[in-house]
Motif scaffolding. Structure first.
Motif, PDB file in Angstrom:
ATOM      1  N   VAL B 330      11.906 -29.286 -10.999  1.00 37.35           N
ATOM      2  CA  VAL B 330      10.766 -29.748 -11.796  1.00 37.35           C
ATOM      3  C   VAL B 330       9.994 -30.834 -11.062  1.00 37.35           C
ATOM      4  O   VAL B 330      10.481 -31.439 -10.117  1.00 37.35           O
ATOM      5  CB  VAL B 330      11.246 -30.319 -13.144  1.00 37.35           C
ATOM      6  N   GLY B 331       8.778 -31.037 -11.517  1.00 39.00           N
ATOM      7  CA  GLY B 331       7.938 -32.107 -10.988  1.00 39.00           C
ATOM      8  C   GLY B 331       7.096 -32.689 -12.110  1.00 39.00           C
ATOM      9  O   GLY B 331       7.082 -32.158 -13.223  1.00 39.00           O
ATOM     10  N   PRO B 332       6.381 -33.790 -11.846  1.00 39.27           N
ATOM     11  CA  PRO B 332       5.582 -34.420 -12.909  1.00 39.27           C
ATOM     12  C   PRO B 332       4.463 -33.501 -13.393  1.00 39.27           C
ATOM     13  O   PRO B 332       3.921 -32.715 -12.623  1.00 39.27           O
ATOM     14  CB  PRO B 332       5.009 -35.670 -12.216  1.00 39.27           C
ATOM     15  N   SER B 333       4.151 -33.592 -14.688  1.00 36.92           N
ATOM     16  CA  SER B 333       3.113 -32.739 -15.275  1.00 36.92           C
ATOM     17  C   SER B 333       1.733 -33.275 -14.888  1.00 36.92           C
ATOM     18  O   SER B 333       1.599 -34.438 -14.508  1.00 36.92           O
ATOM     19  CB  SER B 333       3.239 -32.768 -16.797  1.00 36.92           C
ATOM     20  N   PHE B 335      -0.655 -34.186 -16.720  1.00 31.67           N
ATOM     21  CA  PHE B 335      -1.018 -35.353 -17.532  1.00 31.67           C
ATOM     22  C   PHE B 335      -0.376 -36.617 -16.972  1.00 31.67           C
ATOM     23  O   PHE B 335      -1.034 -37.648 -16.817  1.00 31.67           O
ATOM     24  CB  PHE B 335      -0.608 -35.144 -18.989  1.00 31.67           C
ATOM     25  N   VAL B 336       0.904 -36.529 -16.635  1.00 27.89           N
ATOM     26  CA  VAL B 336       1.602 -37.692 -16.072  1.00 27.89           C
ATOM     27  C   VAL B 336       0.923 -38.105 -14.764  1.00 27.89           C
ATOM     28  O   VAL B 336       0.652 -39.281 -14.535  1.00 27.89           O
ATOM     29  CB  VAL B 336       3.092 -37.382 -15.822  1.00 27.89           C
ATOM     30  N   ARG B 337       0.591 -37.105 -13.931  1.00 26.74           N
ATOM     31  CA  ARG B 337      -0.078 -37.434 -12.669  1.00 26.74           C
ATOM     32  C   ARG B 337      -1.418 -38.109 -12.911  1.00 26.74           C
ATOM     33  O   ARG B 337      -1.822 -38.986 -12.184  1.00 26.74           O
ATOM     34  CB  ARG B 337      -0.236 -36.164 -11.815  1.00 26.74           C
ATOM     35  N   SER B 338      -2.078 -37.680 -14.022  1.00 30.59           N
ATOM     36  CA  SER B 338      -3.436 -38.200 -14.273  1.00 30.59           C
ATOM     37  C   SER B 338      -3.422 -39.636 -14.805  1.00 30.59           C
ATOM     38  O   SER B 338      -4.442 -40.319 -14.782  1.00 30.59           O
ATOM     39  CB  SER B 338      -4.138 -37.317 -15.304  1.00 30.59           C
ATOM     40  N   LEU B 339      -2.285 -40.096 -15.311  1.00 32.22           N
ATOM     41  CA  LEU B 339      -2.235 -41.437 -15.906  1.00 32.22           C
ATOM     42  C   LEU B 339      -2.515 -42.511 -14.861  1.00 32.22           C
ATOM     43  O   LEU B 339      -1.981 -42.459 -13.755  1.00 32.22           O
ATOM     44  CB  LEU B 339      -0.865 -41.684 -16.554  1.00 32.22           C
ATOM     45  N   GLN B 340      -3.346 -43.470 -15.237  1.00 27.00           N
ATOM     46  CA  GLN B 340      -3.684 -44.573 -14.330  1.00 27.00           C
ATOM     47  C   GLN B 340      -2.596 -45.632 -14.377  1.00 27.00           C
ATOM     48  O   GLN B 340      -2.809 -46.750 -14.822  1.00 27.00           O
ATOM     49  CB  GLN B 340      -5.037 -45.178 -14.714  1.00 27.00           C
ATOM     50  N   SER B 344       5.962 -43.749  -8.731  1.00 23.51           N
ATOM     51  CA  SER B 344       7.124 -43.813  -7.848  1.00 23.51           C
ATOM     52  C   SER B 344       6.967 -42.734  -6.787  1.00 23.51           C
ATOM     53  O   SER B 344       6.109 -41.854  -6.923  1.00 23.51           O
ATOM     54  CB  SER B 344       8.391 -43.544  -8.649  1.00 23.51           C
ATOM     55  N   PRO B 345       7.799 -42.774  -5.728  1.00 21.51           N
ATOM     56  CA  PRO B 345       7.769 -41.651  -4.779  1.00 21.51           C
ATOM     57  C   PRO B 345       7.944 -40.332  -5.537  1.00 21.51           C
ATOM     58  O   PRO B 345       8.781 -40.231  -6.424  1.00 21.51           O
ATOM     59  CB  PRO B 345       8.980 -41.932  -3.869  1.00 21.51           C
ATOM     60  N   GLY B 346       7.102 -39.342  -5.240  1.00 19.78           N
ATOM     61  CA  GLY B 346       7.202 -38.068  -5.944  1.00 19.78           C
ATOM     62  C   GLY B 346       6.228 -37.967  -7.100  1.00 19.78           C
ATOM     63  O   GLY B 346       6.168 -36.962  -7.792  1.00 19.78           O
ATOM     64  N   GLY B 347       5.465 -39.043  -7.332  1.00 16.65           N
ATOM     65  CA  GLY B 347       4.387 -38.967  -8.320  1.00 16.65           C
ATOM     66  C   GLY B 347       4.797 -39.207  -9.758  1.00 16.65           C
ATOM     67  O   GLY B 347       4.015 -39.009 -10.680  1.00 16.65           O
ATOM     68  N   ARG B 348       6.054 -39.637  -9.981  1.00 16.03           N
ATOM     69  CA  ARG B 348       6.432 -39.966 -11.352  1.00 16.03           C
ATOM     70  C   ARG B 348       5.896 -41.352 -11.718  1.00 16.03           C
ATOM     71  O   ARG B 348       5.485 -42.115 -10.842  1.00 16.03           O
ATOM     72  CB  ARG B 348       7.951 -39.994 -11.469  1.00 16.03           C
ATOM     73  N   CYS B 369       9.986 -38.041 -16.401  1.00 16.63           N
ATOM     74  CA  CYS B 369       8.612 -38.402 -16.038  1.00 16.63           C
ATOM     75  C   CYS B 369       8.565 -39.733 -15.292  1.00 16.63           C
ATOM     76  O   CYS B 369       7.513 -40.141 -14.825  1.00 16.63           O
ATOM     77  CB  CYS B 369       7.725 -38.461 -17.278  1.00 16.63           C
ATOM     78  N   SER B 370       9.695 -40.435 -15.214  1.00 13.02           N
ATOM     79  CA  SER B 370       9.688 -41.773 -14.620  1.00 13.02           C
ATOM     80  C   SER B 370      10.609 -41.852 -13.405  1.00 13.02           C
ATOM     81  O   SER B 370      11.527 -41.039 -13.253  1.00 13.02           O
ATOM     82  CB  SER B 370      10.167 -42.795 -15.648  1.00 13.02           C
ATOM     83  N   GLY B 371      10.342 -42.846 -12.562  1.00 15.05           N
ATOM     84  CA  GLY B 371      11.189 -43.070 -11.389  1.00 15.05           C
ATOM     85  C   GLY B 371      11.053 -44.511 -10.927  1.00 15.05           C
ATOM     86  O   GLY B 371      10.000 -45.129 -11.139  1.00 15.05           O
ATOM     87  N   PHE B 372      12.104 -45.039 -10.299  1.00 12.53           N
ATOM     88  CA  PHE B 372      12.041 -46.422  -9.822  1.00 12.53           C
ATOM     89  C   PHE B 372      10.936 -46.572  -8.779  1.00 12.53           C
ATOM     90  O   PHE B 372      10.753 -45.702  -7.914  1.00 12.53           O
ATOM     91  CB  PHE B 372      13.372 -46.847  -9.207  1.00 12.53           C
ATOM     92  N   LEU B 373      10.224 -47.677  -8.844  1.00  8.44           N
ATOM     93  CA  LEU B 373       9.209 -47.991  -7.837  1.00  8.44           C
ATOM     94  C   LEU B 373       9.900 -48.276  -6.514  1.00  8.44           C
ATOM     95  O   LEU B 373      11.040 -48.750  -6.490  1.00  8.44           O
ATOM     96  CB  LEU B 373       8.415 -49.213  -8.275  1.00  8.44           C
ATOM     97  N   GLU B 374       9.220 -48.010  -5.432  1.00 14.86           N
ATOM     98  CA  GLU B 374       9.807 -48.312  -4.115  1.00 14.86           C
ATOM     99  C   GLU B 374      10.215 -49.773  -4.048  1.00 14.86           C
ATOM    100  O   GLU B 374      11.263 -50.130  -3.533  1.00 14.86           O
ATOM    101  CB  GLU B 374       8.802 -47.976  -3.011  1.00 14.86           C
TER     102      GLU B 374
END
Lengths: 496, 496
Positions: B330-333, B335-340, B344-348, B369-374
């Motif tokens: 899976v990958g981010p949707s 809508f999630v990608r569009s959020l300002q 995180s790496p991978g676009g979450r 939909c979430s991931g730790f920031l670098e």
């Protein structure tokens, strides 16, 4: 390729029946050659169902059109040592219709009322000469002793419907009936019938959708009332039982799980004449009382027109609705009407006392699609499960005895005595009217004397009776479990 | 009117809470006035959900986007005395994803893996300030502390989608992820994913349809093989478990119930690299062996293109199929990608150690939909149910303690100590590989030492573990019953 190498090696070690070398894989994939080789004979059979006129070394073939009460009871009773059975229907299961209303609100699960035909008559999926085809019959040719069929493709664009022909030694038409709309405009477009499992599924989805939409901020109170107004047209057993289930669902589950909107949901039952007209007056009064008590509004009226969000009665009253369920009885389907066969009053396929269709050979008709010819002097029987089931049972025995007497083949029946004609004896009617309340009318006819009771006892009789009537032990088990969980945990409200 | 008169009279006698005079009926119908009057206060509340900024006399409002593992575990844990909870999702239930594969072939029923949110957190359907909205979130405004939503109308033409706004004190984004197609042409059009209940329903319907169509007379052997070729792309746990279930279904049920076509059905699992790459080598070898033994063809290949009836691999091989299931991660949707919001790496959606979204206030993100920031120096966690669930649990406790410390309102959190950051400890992985066989890998990481076993014991652990993880007693009960009936009666094959 580490993993792949290992896999190949492993597979070789295990010497499985499957090809193991990568290239071989891909070949086998592209050529699609079978790997597990079946016995040639069986293979040939399974490759090409032979539906040409039966040879002397084959069993005579009974073709059954339909998969309802009549068809399934017939197939269950047919002696598969004497006949090959071929069933043609757009539905691979039988619906236990008396309990269908309970599935709309989740008292029962959908599968608990669906019985796979292959379980009712295993031969159709295992015996070499017997088959089930997911198809519609498009034509009957009595002279050629054959039927034309077309497969159901379920709207999948990549599938072309297949046309094929089946020759029969005996043909049993058990196509049932379809809901009658009396030509009222907008019924087919806007109302939901209650005859198939997918109808119940649609009702359930729509009911839950409306319950959730009505809670959305900014929606007007009028719109909210419309969305949550469930209108049932037709006061027969189906309409009454569904109204009862619905009001029960509202009182128990909606009040608990949709507290925000519980005061806006209402059920209205519209009937032109009397509700449950086939029942004893006392029972009818009782039903009326119970339904009213549980919040169902009974309205006597005739529907004139059905719009997408409201129905219009003869007297001009407009009734906005969110859910419209239509159960005003049934009539013959266009296909049945189009058949060039003798007809009974009401346009059903006409049969004699032995359920034969006269003037053609080896064709029988049972269930809702058939009716006694006027010439028999018998009335057309009501479209009831118990009529259909009794006819299926009778015809199975008749065909079995015909086969014993050597009349199984096409055109070989005429000199064989058929035994007693079919006689229908009404065992009575039952209907629930909501929680723990039901009617049981054991009189053979409206005029006859006999036991008729209402209340908890009847409800208990109703449940026990149907539980024992459920076809398979699996579903009997499931129905009991469903009733238990509904009682303990309440109904399921997930909208899937 | 005899019946109607009697009904009116009866109703009068009973003096039911409902209107009883026919005219009144029709009025009440046309005007749609409520009959059972609720307590005014409650009525007002239920009439207009108040979603404006919360007043001091109201509880702070937590808005939750989504209804998956993370969202549901969070809502379950939230202290509803401290918060009002508003959930927005196009789905009113949570899917118990680890068992979804079993529903495709009828080992489990669909409802057994669907948990109504109202049962997980009853407040959303009963508490005055808490709601569930069947809607999609269309926008987030961090400065205004509000989200824009639009109702799901399920393609019903007579329904206009409603737009509405919800202001939040705390916003939790738990929108999950969507199946990734790697931009391969034709996947969305022709393949079925395995993430929602309706996917499983579609797979089951199509599988049964193909089984029946392949038995139709006149259909070519090649077409028959195509219809009955089930291709699974993706060798992760989902793909492997589905392949296992499928081969089990074929060996047990198809051979018994579809004897005519049993020799034509095959399962192919296509994986670009290694199957079950997260598992221990020994377990992977075991899985490979088991799958091959049970007739699943393992093919290492990369899909280049997907047509309506065949897929094309990188090496040009054409693989005709009747059923194509796609489970390649899976990958981010969109809508999630569009959020300002920070990513995180991978676009979450990027979060810090406390699952907060930095640079905006009162917004948290959990689950797939979430991931730790670098900047946190922590790796993005895998998209697993157990990660999502653990995050939901953690965040519920965090928000509860924040509320206790008086930081529940919007913009009031910053001076409050959040306690320990979120730390994920992997409890291990499990997967079934068909009948009575499973893998259990209890190592915390691929490198770490630890228990890993395969076979019947693991299968037993797998079942017990999941049975205890199932959210409600009702579904726990149903799952057990389903397993029992499947064991005793075989799988259900009615196509409803």
């Amino acid at each position: 390729m580490a993993w792949f190498g290992r896999f190949v090696q492993l597979a070789n070690v295990k010497n499985s029946a499957r090809p193991t070398n990568p290239n071989h894989f891909l070949t086998s994939l592209s050529h699609f050659s079978s790997t597990a080789g079946p016995a040639p004979a069986a293979a040939v059979r399974s490759r090409q169902p032979n539906l040409a006129p039966t040879r002397p070394d084959e069993k005579p073939r009974v073709v059954v059109l339909g998969s309802g009460w009549a068809a399934c009871r017939l197939m269950k009773g047919l002696d598969t040592k004497a006949y090959d059975v071929v069933c043609v229907s757009p539905r691979n299961h039988m619906v236990f219709t008396p309990l269908l209303a309970s599935t709309c609100v989740g008292t029962l699960e959908f599968r608990s009322v669906a019985e796979p035909i292959a379980r009712i008559q295993p031969a159709i999926s295992t015996a070499p000469g017997s088959y089930f085809f997911l198809a519609n019959c498009t034509g009957v040719d009595p002279d050629d002793h054959s039927v034309q069929c077309e497969t159901v493709t379920d709207g999948i664009s990549s599938l072309e419907p297949w046309k094929f022909k089946i020759t029969y030694d005996k043909l049993v038409v058990a196509l049932g009936a379809e809901a009658s709309t009396f030509g009222i405009h907008g019924v087919n477009e806007n109302a939901i019938f209650l005859r198939e499992v997918h109808h119940a599924q649609e009702i359930r989805r729509k009911l839950l959708l409306n319950l959730m939409l009505s809670d959305v901020p900014g929606i007007s109170e009028e719109e909210k009332r419309r969305l949550l107004h469930c209108v049932v047209v037709g006061g027969g057993p189906t309409g009454v039982e569904f109204s009862g289930e619905l009001s029960d669902f509202i009182m128990k589950d909606v009040h608990q799980r949709y507290a925000h909107v519980k005061d806006f949901i209402h059920v209205t039952l519209i009937e032109a004449n009397e509700i449950l007209s086939s029942f004893d007056d006392r029972l009818r009064r009782y039903a009326t009382k119970q339904l009213t008590k549980s919040g169902v509004r009974l309205v006597q009226g005739v529907v004139k027109d059905v719009k997408s969000q409201k129905i219009i009665l003869n007297d001009g009253t407009e009734v906005p609705y969110g859910l419209l369920v239509w159960s005003t009885g049934v009539g013959p389907s266009p296909f049945v009407r189009s058949l060039q066969l003798p007809k009974s009053p009401g346009g059903r396929i006409g049969v004699d006392e032995w359920l034969r269709v006269p003037s053609v050979r080896d064709i029988f008709a049972i269930g809702d699609c058939s009716g006694f010819l006027e010439s028999t002097g018998k009335p057309v029987l009501p479209a009831l499960a118990q009529v259909a089931e009794r006819q299926g049972k009778y015809l199975a025995e008749l065909l079995n005895s015909v086969a014993k007497a050597g009349g199984g083949r096409a055109n070989s029946i005429k000199e064989i005595a058929l035994g007693d004609p079919f006689v229908y004896r009404h065992l009575g009617s039952m209907a629930t009217v909501g929680r723990y309340k039901a009617l049981v009318d054991l009189r053979q006819s409206k005029e006859a004397k006999g036991l008729s009771l209402a209340g908890f006892t009847s409800w208990f009789i109703w449940r026990s009776a149907y539980l024992t009537r459920v076809v398979s032990w699996r579903n009997r088990f499931y129905v009991a479990i469903n009733w238990f969980t509904t009682f303990v945990f309440g109904r399921d409200i997930s909208r899937i």
